[in-house]
Motif scaffolding. Sequence first.
Motif, short mmCIF file in Angstrom:
data_model
loop_
_atom_site.label_atom_id
_atom_site.label_comp_id
_atom_site.label_asym_id
_atom_site.label_seq_id
_atom_site.Cartn_x
_atom_site.Cartn_y
_atom_site.Cartn_z
N GLU A 1 -5.44 48.50 36.73
CA GLU A 1 -6.57 49.27 37.28
C GLU A 1 -6.27 49.69 38.72
O GLU A 1 -6.56 50.83 39.11
N ARG A 2 -5.68 48.81 39.50
CA ARG A 2 -5.33 49.14 40.89
C ARG A 2 -4.27 50.24 40.94
O ARG A 2 -4.37 51.16 41.76
N VAL A 3 -3.28 50.17 40.06
CA VAL A 3 -2.24 51.20 40.01
C VAL A 3 -2.87 52.54 39.62
O VAL A 3 -2.54 53.58 40.20
N ARG A 4 -3.79 52.53 38.67
CA ARG A 4 -4.46 53.76 38.26
C ARG A 4 -5.27 54.36 39.41
O ARG A 4 -5.27 55.57 39.64
N GLN A 5 -5.93 53.51 40.19
CA GLN A 5 -6.69 53.99 41.35
C GLN A 5 -5.77 54.60 42.39
O GLN A 5 -6.12 55.61 43.01
N LEU A 6 -4.62 53.99 42.61
CA LEU A 6 -3.68 54.52 43.59
C LEU A 6 -3.11 55.87 43.14
O LEU A 6 -2.90 56.75 43.95
N ILE A 7 -2.89 56.02 41.86
CA ILE A 7 -2.37 57.29 41.34
C ILE A 7 -3.44 58.37 41.43
O ILE A 7 -3.14 59.53 41.72
N ALA A 8 -4.70 58.00 41.23
CA ALA A 8 -5.79 58.98 41.24
C ALA A 8 -6.06 59.54 42.63
O ALA A 8 -6.64 60.61 42.75
N ARG A 9 -5.61 58.87 43.67
CA ARG A 9 -5.86 59.34 45.04
C ARG A 9 -5.09 60.56 45.35
O ARG A 9 -4.28 61.13 45.24
#
Length: 68
Positions: free
Chosen positions: A60-68
């Motif tokens: 989930e954290r990796v997905r959030q970082l990619i979404a930025r």
Amino acid sequence: MSAPTHIRPPQTTRGGVEIRLPWWALALPVLAFVALLLLILNPVEAHATAGEPEIAHLLERVRQLIAR
């Protein structure tokens, strides 16, 4: 006794061989990789990580970082 020297033959012109790739030859694999990565990182669809919350939080954290 001297060794014979080899003389290179004159360079021939390259015929119809194309070395450069078209733009889509790199864009399509990158697009497919990104699409598969986003499918894997979607925690709603990741049923295999339900038993391991640490991995789910990491994804989930990796997905959030990619979404930025």
